[in-house]
Motif scaffolding. Structure first.
Motif, PDB file in Angstrom:
ATOM      1  N   HIS A 225       0.832  -1.200   0.000  1.00 59.50           N
ATOM      2  CA  HIS A 225       0.000   0.000   0.000  1.00 59.50           C
ATOM      3  C   HIS A 225       0.871   1.258   0.000  1.00 59.50           C
ATOM      4  O   HIS A 225       0.622   2.197  -0.767  1.00 59.50           O
ATOM      5  CB  HIS A 225      -0.925   0.003   1.211  1.00 59.50           C
ATOM      6  CG  HIS A 225      -1.778   1.231   1.310  1.00 59.50           C
ATOM      7  ND1 HIS A 225      -2.991   1.356   0.669  1.00 59.50           N
ATOM      8  CD2 HIS A 225      -1.575   2.418   1.966  1.00 59.50           C
ATOM      9  CE1 HIS A 225      -3.506   2.545   0.919  1.00 59.50           C
ATOM     10  NE2 HIS A 225      -2.660   3.216   1.701  1.00 59.50           N
ATOM     11  N   ALA A 226       1.881   1.281   0.859  1.00 60.75           N
ATOM     12  CA  ALA A 226       2.751   2.456   0.956  1.00 60.75           C
ATOM     13  C   ALA A 226       3.499   2.692  -0.352  1.00 60.75           C
ATOM     14  O   ALA A 226       3.592   3.828  -0.833  1.00 60.75           O
ATOM     15  CB  ALA A 226       3.728   2.289   2.114  1.00 60.75           C
ATOM     16  N   VAL A 227       4.027   1.633  -0.942  1.00 60.53           N
ATOM     17  CA  VAL A 227       4.771   1.775  -2.201  1.00 60.53           C
ATOM     18  C   VAL A 227       3.862   2.314  -3.301  1.00 60.53           C
ATOM     19  O   VAL A 227       4.243   3.219  -4.064  1.00 60.53           O
ATOM     20  CB  VAL A 227       5.406   0.425  -2.606  1.00 60.53           C
ATOM     21  CG1 VAL A 227       5.952   0.491  -4.039  1.00 60.53           C
ATOM     22  CG2 VAL A 227       6.526   0.048  -1.631  1.00 60.53           C
ATOM     23  N   ARG A 228       2.639   1.807  -3.387  1.00 67.43           N
ATOM     24  CA  ARG A 228       1.692   2.289  -4.419  1.00 67.43           C
ATOM     25  C   ARG A 228       1.305   3.743  -4.212  1.00 67.43           C
ATOM     26  O   ARG A 228       0.946   4.434  -5.175  1.00 67.43           O
ATOM     27  CB  ARG A 228       0.431   1.422  -4.429  1.00 67.43           C
ATOM     28  CG  ARG A 228       0.612   0.046  -5.065  1.00 67.43           C
ATOM     29  CD  ARG A 228      -0.729  -0.593  -5.365  1.00 67.43           C
ATOM     30  NE  ARG A 228      -1.531  -0.780  -4.161  1.00 67.43           N
ATOM     31  CZ  ARG A 228      -1.517  -1.874  -3.410  1.00 67.43           C
ATOM     32  NH1 ARG A 228      -0.736  -2.902  -3.747  1.00 67.43           N
ATOM     33  NH2 ARG A 228      -2.277  -1.970  -2.334  1.00 67.43           N
ATOM     34  N   SER A 229       1.394   4.231  -2.978  1.00 63.83           N
ATOM     35  CA  SER A 229       0.968   5.613  -2.699  1.00 63.83           C
ATOM     36  C   SER A 229       1.862   6.647  -3.368  1.00 63.83           C
ATOM     37  O   SER A 229       1.506   7.825  -3.439  1.00 63.83           O
ATOM     38  CB  SER A 229       0.922   5.860  -1.183  1.00 63.83           C
ATOM     39  OG  SER A 229       2.222   5.926  -0.621  1.00 63.83           O
ATOM     40  N   PHE A 230       3.031   6.230  -3.882  1.00 62.52           N
ATOM     41  CA  PHE A 230       3.957   7.167  -4.539  1.00 62.52           C
ATOM     42  C   PHE A 230       3.828   7.148  -6.062  1.00 62.52           C
ATOM     43  O   PHE A 230       4.662   7.734  -6.753  1.00 62.52           O
ATOM     44  CB  PHE A 230       5.406   6.818  -4.163  1.00 62.52           C
ATOM     45  CG  PHE A 230       5.727   7.044  -2.713  1.00 62.52           C
ATOM     46  CD1 PHE A 230       5.994   8.321  -2.239  1.00 62.52           C
ATOM     47  CD2 PHE A 230       5.750   5.983  -1.823  1.00 62.52           C
ATOM     48  CE1 PHE A 230       6.286   8.527  -0.906  1.00 62.52           C
ATOM     49  CE2 PHE A 230       6.032   6.178  -0.485  1.00 62.52           C
ATOM     50  CZ  PHE A 230       6.298   7.460  -0.020  1.00 62.52           C
ATOM     51  N   CYS A 231       2.805   6.498  -6.583  1.00 63.54           N
ATOM     52  CA  CYS A 231       2.710   6.328  -8.036  1.00 63.54           C
ATOM     53  C   CYS A 231       2.620   7.657  -8.773  1.00 63.54           C
ATOM     54  O   CYS A 231       3.039   7.756  -9.941  1.00 63.54           O
ATOM     55  CB  CYS A 231       1.533   5.419  -8.406  1.00 63.54           C
ATOM     56  SG  CYS A 231      -0.084   6.061  -7.947  1.00 63.54           S
ATOM     57  N   ASP A 232       2.105   8.708  -8.134  1.00 64.15           N
ATOM     58  CA  ASP A 232       1.987  10.009  -8.797  1.00 64.15           C
ATOM     59  C   ASP A 232       3.012  11.023  -8.289  1.00 64.15           C
ATOM     60  O   ASP A 232       2.878  12.228  -8.535  1.00 64.15           O
ATOM     61  CB  ASP A 232       0.574  10.579  -8.586  1.00 64.15           C
ATOM     62  CG  ASP A 232      -0.492   9.737  -9.271  1.00 64.15           C
ATOM     63  OD1 ASP A 232      -0.210   9.203 -10.363  1.00 64.15           O
ATOM     64  OD2 ASP A 232      -1.599   9.593  -8.706  1.00 64.15           O
ATOM     65  N   ALA A 233       4.026  10.559  -7.579  1.00 61.74           N
ATOM     66  CA  ALA A 233       5.026  11.476  -7.022  1.00 61.74           C
ATOM     67  C   ALA A 233       5.881  12.088  -8.128  1.00 61.74           C
ATOM     68  O   ALA A 233       6.007  11.531  -9.232  1.00 61.74           O
ATOM     69  CB  ALA A 233       5.913  10.734  -6.023  1.00 61.74           C
ATOM     70  N   ASP A 234       6.487  13.223  -7.828  1.00 57.13           N
ATOM     71  CA  ASP A 234       7.346  13.909  -8.791  1.00 57.13           C
ATOM     72  C   ASP A 234       8.749  13.314  -8.845  1.00 57.13           C
ATOM     73  O   ASP A 234       9.590  13.791  -9.608  1.00 57.13           O
ATOM     74  CB  ASP A 234       7.444  15.403  -8.431  1.00 57.13           C
ATOM     75  CG  ASP A 234       6.116  16.119  -8.608  1.00 57.13           C
ATOM     76  OD1 ASP A 234       5.324  15.685  -9.468  1.00 57.13           O
ATOM     77  OD2 ASP A 234       5.873  17.104  -7.878  1.00 57.13           O
ATOM     78  N   PHE A 235       9.017  12.337  -8.020  1.00 63.32           N
ATOM     79  CA  PHE A 235      10.326  11.686  -7.992  1.00 63.32           C
ATOM     80  C   PHE A 235      10.113  10.180  -8.076  1.00 63.32           C
ATOM     81  O   PHE A 235       9.018   9.673  -7.832  1.00 63.32           O
ATOM     82  CB  PHE A 235      11.077  12.043  -6.701  1.00 63.32           C
ATOM     83  CG  PHE A 235      10.258  11.852  -5.453  1.00 63.32           C
ATOM     84  CD1 PHE A 235      10.112  10.593  -4.869  1.00 63.32           C
ATOM     85  CD2 PHE A 235       9.611  12.929  -4.862  1.00 63.32           C
ATOM     86  CE1 PHE A 235       9.334  10.411  -3.736  1.00 63.32           C
ATOM     87  CE2 PHE A 235       8.834  12.757  -3.731  1.00 63.32           C
ATOM     88  CZ  PHE A 235       8.699  11.494  -3.167  1.00 63.32           C
ATOM     89  N   SER A 236      11.162   9.462  -8.417  1.00 63.19           N
ATOM     90  CA  SER A 236      11.092   8.001  -8.465  1.00 63.19           C
ATOM     91  C   SER A 236      11.421   7.425  -7.092  1.00 63.19           C
ATOM     92  O   SER A 236      12.210   8.003  -6.337  1.00 63.19           O
ATOM     93  CB  SER A 236      12.100   7.464  -9.486  1.00 63.19           C
ATOM     94  OG  SER A 236      11.823   7.951 -10.772  1.00 63.19           O
TER      95      SER A 236
END
Length: 476
Positions: A225-236
């Motif tokens: 869940h936590a990893v998926r929460s960064f799918c729209d982040a401006d960084f990788s």
């Protein structure tokens, strides 16, 4: 292909240095044209830097111990947050000089980027001077990274002040994208609750948002869940863990007595109690309650009990010279057949031992990863840093731990601990975590196997490591 070079800047302290070195070794083994130089900042409270520079490393991995800064604040008169920031900030000149020397020769490897610890984010300024990108190295969980960035946004956009009096006891809960469940204010890390620490916390969060990417010591299957929460982040993000300390063979001799004792114990019969390299109890009443719980439970145990540093000093705890002064009268004699109370502990070796069947832990992220890797269910007892959030994630989000407490705190600025945890409460958790056929034990065993597969060729972390190398090659 011309050889490439990365510069790593870790924070002092074993919990930051060790994972950095292990990840650097993974990288140089993964890419034959890459060399890495780790610039080690020396801190008066931690000897790990000196110890690491004496070890041997792969040919393309180098450690440089930076000289002390001009104004090292060695009297520890600063608030700990200010002390850490000052320690790192005052090393910028030394880092500039070291990097300039690394790239000055005609055959020097091409500098492709900086990899800096989550709390060395000020080094982004130095990377910018050399015209290369910065990647963060996050030694905590993906959930905590999401928390850190979201709370920074709440403060900037909604003026949420987590340092107001009694905030942690307000009963307020927050919807944070990296957590499945609402997060109560009571488990917010101390760095978000204390005014001086909060400045430190928010500043590093703001810099992390500006980085090219963030390497996280976790694996996808542990925190999906936590990893998926960064799918729209401006960084990788690159979840490449579990990155574990591989230098345990350097400490086996020091802990050989306790390993020898464990060799004589039945499988999965011993509880290990350890509160990390900086963990301690300065309240003798709390030590007494732990001792009573152990004795009443009848469980075999190894207890790493450390002596607090002097009041007001930023220092690691030491070993007691006389344990009888802090333990209940006759405790050592009554438990001589089933237990051992020690000082420093070779944690990884103990967790890996077949006689150990459970871990009562402060919930430092490295300890959580080690415990999962070696298949040990945990009882949660957070003390400081982000450990309250880790305990919440472990017990409430992932169902991989037994809850003793989630909101206990060591003295921390304006944030005080929440009282003495009773022997009854500790004893109950000890029996739960040592239960042979519990659901928690089964889940931890399954996750242990998954954690090992993640690191193998074709595994999730192995793939993210390859993706990081690919991205790095395209930085120019």
């Amino acid at each position: 292909m011309k050889e490439l070079q990365l510069v790593f800047v870790p924070l002092p302290g074993m919990g930051h240095l060790r994972p950095t070195v292990e990840f650097a070794e993974l990288l140089v083994n993964h890419h034959e044209n890459l060399s890495i130089t780790i610039l080690v900042i020396k801190a008066p409270y931690d000897p790990a830097g000196d110890a690491l520079t004496s070890l041997s490393f792969p040919k393309r991995l180098h450690l440089i111990l930076l000289p002390p800064p001009n104004h090292p604040n060695s009297d520890h008169s600063l608030n700990p947050a200010s002390f850490i920031d000052s320690l790192v900030e005052n090393q910028k000149l030394n880092v500039r000089q070291a990097v300039s020397a690394l790239i000055s020769g005609p055959d020097s490897p091409h500098l492709t980027g900086f990899v800096v610890d989550m709390y060395c984010s000020t080094m982004i300024d130095v990377a910018n001077e050399f015209g290369v990108p910065t990647v963060g190295f996050f030694t905590a969980s993906a959930a905590f990274l999401g928390y850190m960035l979201h709370i920074h946004t709440l403060r900037d956009q909604d003026n949420v002040d987590t340092t107001v009096l009694n905030f942690k006891d307000s009963g307020t809960e927050f919807a944070i994208p990296s957590f499945k469940n609402p997060v109560p204010a009571s488990v917010f890390p101390g760095a978000a609750l204390d005014k001086e620490w909060a400045t430190f916390f928010y500043l590093h969060a703001s810099r992390l948002k500006k980085m090219k990417g963030i390497i996280i010591n976790t694996f996808e299957e542990l925190e999906p869940h936590a990893v998926r929460s960064f799918c729209d982040a401006d960084f990788s993000i690159y979840p490449v863990g579990p990155i574990l300390s591989g230098g345990e063979n350097q400490t086996v001799q020091r802990g050989s007595d306790i390993i020898e004792w464990l060799n004589g114990q039945p499988p999965r019969s011993v509880l290990f109690l350890c509160f990390g390299s900086m963990g301690y109890f300065d309240d003798i009443d709390q030590v007494t309650q732990i001792a009573h719980a152990l004795e009443r439970s009848g469980v075999s145990f190894v207890w790493s009990l450390r002596k607090p540093p002097p009041k007001g000093k930023v220092a690691a705890p030491k070993d007691y010279s006389n344990l009888e002064k802090v333990l209940p009268e006759g405790f050592l004699e009554r438990t001589a057949e089933i237990g051992r109370v020690i000082g420093w502990a070779p944690q990884a070796q103990i967790l890996a031992h077949e006689a150990v069947g459970g871990f009562l832990s402060h919930c430092g992220w490295n300890s959580i990863l080690e415990s999962i890797y070696y298949g040990q269910p945990m009882a949660t007892w957070p003390l400081y840093s982000e450990q309250q959030l880790n305990a919440f994630e472990l017990a409430r989000e992932l169902d991989l731990g037994v809850e003793i407490c989630l909101d206990y705190r060591m003295e921390f600025g304006n944030v005080s601990r929440s009282g003495v945890v009773s022997a009854e409460r500790i004893e109950k958790a000890i029996k739960q975590v040592m239960e042979r056929e519990s659901e928690v034990r089964k889940k931890v065993k399954e996750m242990s196997e998954i954690s090992k597969r993640a690191l193998m060729e074709g595994g999730s972390s192995y793939s993210h490591l390859g993706r990081f190398v690919h991205d790095m090659l395209n930085w120019g």
